[in-house]
Design an enzyme around this catalytic site. Sequence first.
Site, PDB file in Angstrom:
ATOM      1  N   LYS A   1       1.045   4.300  -2.793  1.00  0.00           N
ATOM      2  CA  LYS A   1       0.704   5.672  -2.444  1.00  0.00           C
ATOM      3  C   LYS A   1       1.891   6.619  -2.610  1.00  0.00           C
ATOM      4  CE  LYS A   1      -3.581   4.838  -1.686  1.00  0.00           C
ATOM      5  NZ  LYS A   1      -4.597   5.320  -2.654  1.00  0.00           N
TER       6      LYS A   1
ATOM      7  N   TYR B   1       0.832  -1.196   0.000  1.00  0.00           N
ATOM      8  CA  TYR B   1       0.000   0.000   0.000  1.00  0.00           C
ATOM      9  C   TYR B   1       0.870   1.252   0.000  1.00  0.00           C
ATOM     10  CZ  TYR B   1      -3.594   3.302   1.658  1.00  0.00           C
ATOM     11  OH  TYR B   1      -4.454   4.364   1.799  1.00  0.00           O
TER      12      TYR B   1
END
Length: 276
Positions: free
Chosen positions: A160, A156
Amino acid sequence: MKRDAYIGKIAIVTGGGSGIGAALGTALVAAGAHVVLADLDGSAAEKVAAELSGPGSARGVVLDVTDAATVQSLVDSVVAEHGRLDLMFNNAGISLLGETQDLPIDQWNAIIDVNIRGVVHGVAAAYPLMIKQGSGYIVNTASMGGLMAAGLLTSYVMTKHAVVGLSLALRSEAAAYGVGVTAICPAAVNTPILDKGQFGVVKGRDFFLKGQGIRKPVDPDELAQQVLGAVVKNDALVIAPVQARFAHRLQRLAPKFTQKQSIKFIAKQRKWADKA
């Protein structure tokens, strides 16, 4: 925020069926914009759109952001209907929480497809059009994970960071064409995303937040209002809440210290998981 800044504006919000996307749709309609809420769960997007009220309007559509042609088709259809696209919110995303060694390659591919390619597809569809218009705004939903490297969120965090990098680099190019770009970088937000994609030592949403010292996740409606204000001001980043801004500054000033804290956090998660 200027109250009339969004009156009559045409916007697309991906991931609009829940969470930040639904909150953005709510805020935009209340501010007078005409919004297309797009989501893989088309029924959820339609439900959110049907419940919104204000001087603006909303409709829900099904959209798979991993399909570039479908994203392009949606942008083209909105432009054909309204003559322009003023705002593109690339918001759809997924999370995966757990030890990196436990993450199979198909889940690596899934999070890359949604969180990176999904944003790229939105930019590729909307940005050239906005250049031709000589105006427009792109808002990409990243995360504090795009500014700081929290363990147990490796895939993740990777995606990002990519979204933040894309947004800041594109912002530098886009300014010459009258197009703005902002990246949203909140800490944990009170949305369903934290209830999904958990495995290994992560034993639940509250369990994970407790380990990070987060007592109260960011309210999505409050975040949406901050985002709309940031667009008016052409801010590069939206970092929320205020504790997240302090953490970001600390990371820049003392990266070794924050790395040590991350290591301690992971050790606590493993210890708590063994007792759970």
